[in-house]
Design a protein around this motif. Structure first.
Motif, PDB file in Angstrom:
ATOM      1  N   ILE A 253      39.616  40.152  35.382  1.00 34.09           N
ATOM      2  CA  ILE A 253      39.850  40.938  36.189  1.00 34.09           C
ATOM      3  C   ILE A 253      41.023  42.082  35.838  1.00 34.09           C
ATOM      4  O   ILE A 253      42.167  41.671  35.701  1.00 34.09           O
ATOM      5  N   ASP A 254      40.798  43.406  35.775  1.00 32.57           N
ATOM      6  CA  ASP A 254      41.928  44.195  35.393  1.00 32.57           C
ATOM      7  C   ASP A 254      42.243  44.904  36.784  1.00 32.57           C
ATOM      8  O   ASP A 254      41.688  45.659  37.230  1.00 32.57           O
ATOM      9  N   CYS A 255      43.637  44.288  37.332  1.00 36.80           N
ATOM     10  CA  CYS A 255      43.851  44.699  38.599  1.00 36.80           C
ATOM     11  C   CYS A 255      44.751  46.087  38.775  1.00 36.80           C
ATOM     12  O   CYS A 255      45.196  46.442  39.894  1.00 36.80           O
ATOM     13  N   HIS A 256      44.580  46.757  37.552  1.00 38.87           N
ATOM     14  CA  HIS A 256      45.504  47.986  37.700  1.00 38.87           C
ATOM     15  C   HIS A 256      44.929  49.085  36.492  1.00 38.87           C
ATOM     16  O   HIS A 256      45.588  48.792  35.562  1.00 38.87           O
ATOM     17  N   ALA A 257      44.036  49.859  36.845  1.00 36.89           N
ATOM     18  CA  ALA A 257      43.760  50.725  35.769  1.00 36.89           C
ATOM     19  C   ALA A 257      43.388  52.289  36.423  1.00 36.89           C
ATOM     20  O   ALA A 257      43.202  52.323  37.557  1.00 36.89           O
ATOM     21  N   HIS A 258      43.865  53.360  35.637  1.00 39.84           N
ATOM     22  CA  HIS A 258      43.480  54.685  36.061  1.00 39.84           C
ATOM     23  C   HIS A 258      42.285  55.364  35.501  1.00 39.84           C
ATOM     24  O   HIS A 258      42.225  55.621  34.460  1.00 39.84           O
ATOM     25  N   LEU A 259      41.199  54.535  36.070  1.00 38.68           N
ATOM     26  CA  LEU A 259      40.251  54.942  35.383  1.00 38.68           C
ATOM     27  C   LEU A 259      39.200  56.139  36.456  1.00 38.68           C
ATOM     28  O   LEU A 259      38.190  55.993  36.854  1.00 38.68           O
TER      29      LEU A 259
END
Length: 343
Positions: free
Chosen positions: A7-13
């Motif tokens: 789980i990537d808990c922080h991305a600017h997608l």
């Protein structure tokens, strides 16, 4: 046997951080590699765009904030199918905002004609969280389980940021906006996804004020069951400040830049496994300096943690996934596979 999940808990997608075509490729790669993403926002203007992507796999540039909220509608596009299955949403107002004057100049002038003195960003304003849409958020969120947290929020005391509005006015505005969003998170019973560049101890001061002090008898830095719903993303504080964050009950996320950045390498060593989660901070903080980053690179963060702590990749994947599910409880309703994990 269940697959290793990350789980990537922080991305600017979300645009403008990542182009729509690149978002489509990124979520498709995530689907293939069992990577799940919490997409954060930096400004109120990004919230409806993120919601549209989750609802439809597309963006209606003319939609208003209220029109962006709606029942998910499968348009038959791979982007929708993957975004809807792989991505959860996290809405917040960052302490550094795009400078509207620069954005307008960039639209109407060539880069060479834009004054060099015109900054690309500005410090957050006190009124940044008072739009009608953000005020309505507490009533909207219960009906939209895809919104799993409040973020990216926090403080940024980098010298270049403080110069934009003057150190004291900038700090005062940042603190007020951060407190507004802490209170919003508490009203909505959602976790905070916190940015604290060169401001770690000041962010923790506000977190402690609003979430409570260190429990009596708990040693600073001890890993216990005491935890609060706060994620300190890409934390750059000193070891003593990291230990204070642990004692308060915060979680910490490790970006792929841990491959070369000694600050994050130290963080991975200091923080016990039961307080660690993964992040990509897409499109920044990738494993190769100055190169664009994508969410699947969180696997490299997990590999580094495994090496530092003498664990297998599977053990780190399992532990960080469980930690993320504890920190963001709404994920269990959003992603059915999450119920395979006993917390």
């Amino acid at each position: 046997m269940r697959p290793m999940r990350f789980i990537d808990c922080h991305a600017h997608l979300v645009p403008p951080h990542v182009a729509l075509d690149d978002i489509a490729a990124a979520v498709e790669a995530c689907a293939k590699e069992h990577v799940y993403v919490i997409a954060v926002t930096e400004s109120v203007s990004e919230w409806p765009t993120l919601q549209q992507l989750w609802n439809h796999g597309a963006v209606n540039r003319g939609a208003t904030n209220s029109e962006a909220i709606g029942t998910p509608r499968n348009l038959g596009s791979p982007t929708h199918n993957h975004y809807h299955a792989q991505v959860a949403l996290c809405g917040g107002v960052h302490p550094v905002q795009p400078n509207e004057a620069y954005t307008e100049a960039a639209l109407n002038q060539s880069p060479n004609d834009i004054p060099s003195t015109l900054p690309k960003v500005r410090a957050v304003r006190i009124d940044e969280c008072t739009s009608a849409w953000s005020q309505a958020l507490p009533t909207q969120l219960p009906n939209h389980p895809e919104w799993v947290g409040i973020g990216e929020v926090g403080l940024d005391y980098s010298p270049h940021v403080l110069r934009l509005a003057g150190p004291e006015p900038s700090k005062a505005a940042q603190r007020q906006v951060f407190v507004q969003q802490i209170q919003l998170a508490q009203r909505c019973q959602l976790p905070l996804n916190v940015h604290s560049r060169q401001a770690g101890r000041y962010a923790l001061d506000l977190i402690e004020t609003h979430y409570g002090s260190i429990p009596s008898g708990q040693a600073a830095g001890a890993s216990t069951l005491h935890a609060i719903p706060v994620l300190l993303h890409a934390f750059d504080g000193k070891p003593s400040v990291v230990r204070r964050g642990l004692a308060l009950g915060c979680y910490f996320s490790i970006p792929p830049a841990v491959a070369f950045d000694p600050t994050f390498q130290r963080l991975a060593q200091l923080v016990p496994l039961d307080r660690l989660v993964l992040e990509s901070d897409t499109p920044a903080l990738g494993p190769v300096p100055q190169q664009p980053n994508t969410p699947t690179s969180v696997k490299s963060s997990a590999e580094h943690i495994a090496q530092v702590k003498g664990l297998t990749l599977a053990q780190v994947a399992d532990a960080t996934t469980r930690n993320a599910l504890r920190l963001f409880p709404r994920l269990r309703a959003l992603w059915p596979w999450a119920n395979d994990y006993d917390l």
